[in-house]
Write an enzyme that holds these catalytic residues in place. Structure first.
Site, PDB file in Angstrom:
ATOM      1  N   ASP A 145      39.098  32.400  50.624  1.00 23.40           N
ATOM      2  CA  ASP A 145      39.228  32.635  52.065  1.00 23.40           C
ATOM      3  C   ASP A 145      38.164  31.911  52.878  1.00 23.40           C
ATOM      4  O   ASP A 145      37.187  31.392  52.321  1.00 23.40           O
ATOM      5  CB  ASP A 145      39.179  34.149  52.350  1.00 23.40           C
ATOM      6  CG  ASP A 145      38.053  34.868  51.607  1.00 23.40           C
ATOM      7  OD1 ASP A 145      37.154  34.189  51.070  1.00 23.40           O
ATOM      8  OD2 ASP A 145      38.063  36.106  51.573  1.00 23.40           O
ATOM      9  N   HIS A 195      39.650  45.809  49.913  1.00 25.82           N
ATOM     10  CA  HIS A 195      40.314  44.497  50.036  1.00 25.82           C
ATOM     11  C   HIS A 195      39.850  43.517  48.969  1.00 25.82           C
ATOM     12  O   HIS A 195      38.733  43.593  48.461  1.00 25.82           O
ATOM     13  CB  HIS A 195      40.170  43.910  51.445  1.00 25.82           C
ATOM     14  CG  HIS A 195      38.807  43.391  51.816  1.00 25.82           C
ATOM     15  ND1 HIS A 195      38.341  43.406  53.111  1.00 25.82           N
ATOM     16  CD2 HIS A 195      37.821  42.836  51.085  1.00 25.82           C
ATOM     17  CE1 HIS A 195      37.137  42.869  53.147  1.00 25.82           C
ATOM     18  NE2 HIS A 195      36.794  42.522  51.926  1.00 25.82           N
ATOM     19  N   GLU A 245      43.433  42.784  53.851  1.00 22.78           N
ATOM     20  CA  GLU A 245      43.057  44.091  54.377  1.00 22.78           C
ATOM     21  C   GLU A 245      44.128  45.129  54.034  1.00 22.78           C
ATOM     22  O   GLU A 245      45.258  44.768  53.688  1.00 22.78           O
ATOM     23  CB  GLU A 245      42.891  43.970  55.897  1.00 22.78           C
ATOM     24  CG  GLU A 245      41.799  43.005  56.330  1.00 22.78           C
ATOM     25  CD  GLU A 245      40.386  43.551  56.095  1.00 22.78           C
ATOM     26  OE1 GLU A 245      40.138  44.192  55.056  1.00 22.78           O
ATOM     27  OE2 GLU A 245      39.526  43.319  56.968  1.00 22.78           O
TER      28      GLU A 245
HETATM   29  C1  GLP Z   1      34.191  39.556  51.967  1.00 17.28           C
HETATM   30  C2  GLP Z   1      35.066  38.608  51.159  1.00 17.28           C
HETATM   31  C3  GLP Z   1      35.547  39.275  49.896  1.00 17.28           C
HETATM   32  C4  GLP Z   1      34.406  39.965  49.178  1.00 17.28           C
HETATM   33  C5  GLP Z   1      33.806  41.009  50.074  1.00 17.28           C
HETATM   34  C6  GLP Z   1      32.709  41.837  49.420  1.00 17.28           C
HETATM   35  O1  GLP Z   1      34.919  40.438  52.739  1.00 17.28           O
HETATM   36  N1  GLP Z   1      36.202  38.145  51.884  1.00 17.28           N
HETATM   37  O2  GLP Z   1      36.138  38.285  49.061  1.00 17.28           O
HETATM   38  O3  GLP Z   1      34.882  40.550  48.009  1.00 17.28           O
HETATM   39  O4  GLP Z   1      33.280  40.311  51.181  1.00 17.28           O
HETATM   40  O5  GLP Z   1      31.447  41.355  49.751  1.00 17.28           O
HETATM   41  P1  GLP Z   1      30.112  41.856  49.079  1.00 17.28           P
HETATM   42  O6  GLP Z   1      30.112  41.334  47.692  1.00 17.28           O
HETATM   43  O7  GLP Z   1      29.041  41.229  49.927  1.00 17.28           O
HETATM   44  O8  GLP Z   1      30.126  43.339  49.121  1.00 17.28           O
END
Ligand code: GLP
Length: 264
Positions: A67, A139, A144
């Site tokens: 993404d 997600h 979402e």
């Molecule tokens: C973002 C990304 C996700 C990721 C999530 C979790 O929203 N789009 O792909 O899994 O963050 O992030 P973190 O690892 O910082 O908790």
């Protein structure tokens, strides 16, 4: 589904990197699906170490990121392009032409652009190993809650919860993007193998929902229950709410004894 419980974040990062490294060694021209987020940082750091100290070779590897924020240029410090460049791509011998990340600045003809991204994945032979993190609302990518399990790469509006979680990375006077381009659930489920990484107690409830809860678009990571080859690489804090915790430990021991190839 395999649930690999690790005692710490460091251990889970090494475990994930070990699996990625084994996959790359086994198939040097592997296609990896990559994720951003703080959880993945330790894994990338370990992969960089394996490249520098043990010559792990990424020269034939192709990558597709999940993404990117809509409106952020590749040079923007909060863009996922920047995250990937700083933490991984610039530190290993991956070929620039083999790197694919959705372009957040496309500005028009999104459907056409997203269809081309899907086509590029198909042209590369599909994703062999997909890395995922998980959002607090369950997600994967930016799929979402209520994202269709059949969804493909597309534009997605971020929930206020996700915007709140990710706002900390942006400066106070900066506008936070409200949309992103993300691979769909249907795209993710087509990967041959999937690794989901999770750390910390803030993720414990959503991890339990994803692994042991009902399959529902309200927790999009629960779609992984439908996939034949998923490994959750988590630490004890993220696994604290799992009802079958002891069972997963026994499965790990038995798998190491009888089918160790599933662990690499
Ligand atoms: C973002 C990304 C996700 C990721 C999530 C979790 O929203 N789009 O792909 O899994 O963050 O992030 P973190 O690892 O910082 O908790």
């Amino acid at each position: 589904m395999l649930v690999l419980l690790n005692s710490s974040y460091e251990e889970l990062s090494q475990e994930a990197a070990r699996i990625v490294a084994a996959t790359v060694k086994n198939k040097p021209s592997v296609t990896l699906g990559l994720a951003t987020g703080s959880t993945t940082l330790g894994m990338y750091k370990e992969l960089v170490r394996l490249h520098r100290e043990q010559g792990l070779d990424f020269s034939k590897v192709a990558t597709f990121n999940l993404d990117e924020y809509l409106g952020l240029a590749a040079e923007h410090p909060q863009s996922f392009h920047c995250f990937m460049r700083d933490n991984f791509f610039a530190r290993v011998n991956i070929a620039e032409r083999n790197i694919h990340i959705p372009d957040g600045t496309i500005g028009k003809d999104y459907e056409e652009y997203c269809a081309a991204y899907e086509q590029a994945i198909r042209d590369a032979g599909g994703i062999d190993l997909q890395i995922l993190g998980i959002g607090r609302n369950g997600h994967v990518g930016f799929n979402e809650p209520t994202s269709s399990f059949g969804s493909r790469t597309r534009l997605k509006v971020l929930t206020s919860e996700t915007m709140e979680d990710n706002r900390k990375f942006f400066s106070a006077n900066e506008e936070m993007p409200e949309c992103a381009i993300t691979m769909g659930i249907g795209t993710i489920l087509e990967a041959k193998r999937i690794l989901l990484l999770a750390t910390g107690e803030a993720k414990a409830e959503t991890v339990a929902n994803a692994i042991e809860g009902p399959i529902t678009a309200s927790v999009t990571a629960s779609c992984l229950q439908l996939h034949p080859d998923v490994t959750f690489v988590i630490d004890e804090a993220a696994g604290a709410r799992l009802k079958q915790h002891d069972y997963y430990r026994r499965v790990m021991e038995m798998t190491a004894r009888f089918t160790p190839s599933r662990l690499s």
